[in-house]
Design a protein around this motif. Sequence first.
Motif, short mmCIF file in Angstrom:
data_model
loop_
_atom_site.label_atom_id
_atom_site.label_comp_id
_atom_site.label_asym_id
_atom_site.label_seq_id
_atom_site.Cartn_x
_atom_site.Cartn_y
_atom_site.Cartn_z
N UNK A 35 39.52 44.04 50.07
CA UNK A 35 40.10 42.76 49.67
C UNK A 35 40.61 41.94 50.84
N UNK A 36 40.86 42.56 51.97
CA UNK A 36 41.44 41.85 53.11
C UNK A 36 40.68 40.57 53.48
N UNK A 119 46.10 36.64 40.70
CA UNK A 119 44.99 37.57 40.57
C UNK A 119 45.13 38.38 39.29
N UNK A 120 43.99 38.71 38.72
CA UNK A 120 43.93 39.51 37.50
C UNK A 120 42.74 40.44 37.68
N UNK A 121 43.01 41.68 38.07
CA UNK A 121 41.96 42.58 38.51
C UNK A 121 41.87 43.81 37.60
N UNK A 223 33.60 31.17 45.38
CA UNK A 223 32.78 32.16 46.07
C UNK A 223 31.95 32.93 45.05
N UNK A 224 30.77 33.32 45.45
CA UNK A 224 29.91 34.11 44.58
C UNK A 224 30.60 35.43 44.26
N UNK A 225 30.23 36.01 43.15
CA UNK A 225 30.81 37.28 42.75
C UNK A 225 30.47 38.34 43.79
N UNK A 226 31.49 39.07 44.22
CA UNK A 226 31.29 40.15 45.18
C UNK A 226 31.47 41.47 44.45
N UNK A 227 30.78 42.48 44.89
CA UNK A 227 30.87 43.78 44.23
C UNK A 227 31.40 44.83 45.19
N UNK A 228 32.10 45.79 44.63
CA UNK A 228 32.65 46.88 45.44
C UNK A 228 32.82 48.10 44.55
N UNK A 232 33.41 43.90 40.07
CA UNK A 232 32.94 42.54 40.30
C UNK A 232 34.14 41.65 40.57
N UNK A 233 34.02 40.75 41.53
CA UNK A 233 35.11 39.84 41.85
C UNK A 233 34.59 38.40 41.84
#
Length: 240
Positions: A35-36, A119-121, A223-228, A232-233
């Motif tokens: 997330x940094x 944020x809501x994760x 920003x496009x959705x990022x995955x980790x 999905x973010x």
Amino acid sequence: MDALSARARDDRANRRYEQVVGDLRKFTTEEYEFLQPIYEEMLWASRPRPSLLDIGCGVGVQAVAAARCGFHVVGVDHSHTALMAARHLAALTDVTVRLVLADARWLPFARSARFDVVQCLGNVLLLQRNLAEAQVLLETAVSNLGTAGWLLLGWRDYQSSHGWSPRTDTIEYRVTVHESFSTLRLRSSGHADEPFEHCFELLRLPHGWLIEQGARLGVRQSAAIRTNGGFNYSLLRSTR
């Protein structure tokens, strides 16, 4: 449900969470490292020591990550037990996080107390009982954003072959996909210290729902959705 029963339920839920994610401090460090760069993007465009509201902060993994990056963090959750775990995690990490016990859909903040980032994760959005409740939660998040504020949303992918899986070998899981929701069944293997079996339902968000709702509420995808690791973010920004 009385207070003692609710507390016991929360205790069990938190122990199960720790069984699923494994080493909580290690997981927190991994979340921080991922997330940094996202947080730094928001820090670069915000005032010094910006404020961040973590809706449904749970045991504080992402709230602590944000605090480590320099945000003044307020974490909200309905579980007293989870907030106690979050307070302990913040102390172990040597950061300060203000923790508030409240329903995520109706937050006890004055209208003047707007945040630079909300944020809501995790599964907070998907754990709502239907799309109407998810919409209320999204509206609450946006209503707490300050001018040109950032909205960071995250959810887990349980459906794809590259999606989420438990981080320990003591948990077995199975996903059944339905039209409007998915059923996730978790069961501890024989190696678990505290055996359990749990089943819960997760909303399936219709394609384009998030962008459509965001446009209605005055936030657009930045920003496009990022995955980790099955997460999905999506990063959005207020146009107000």
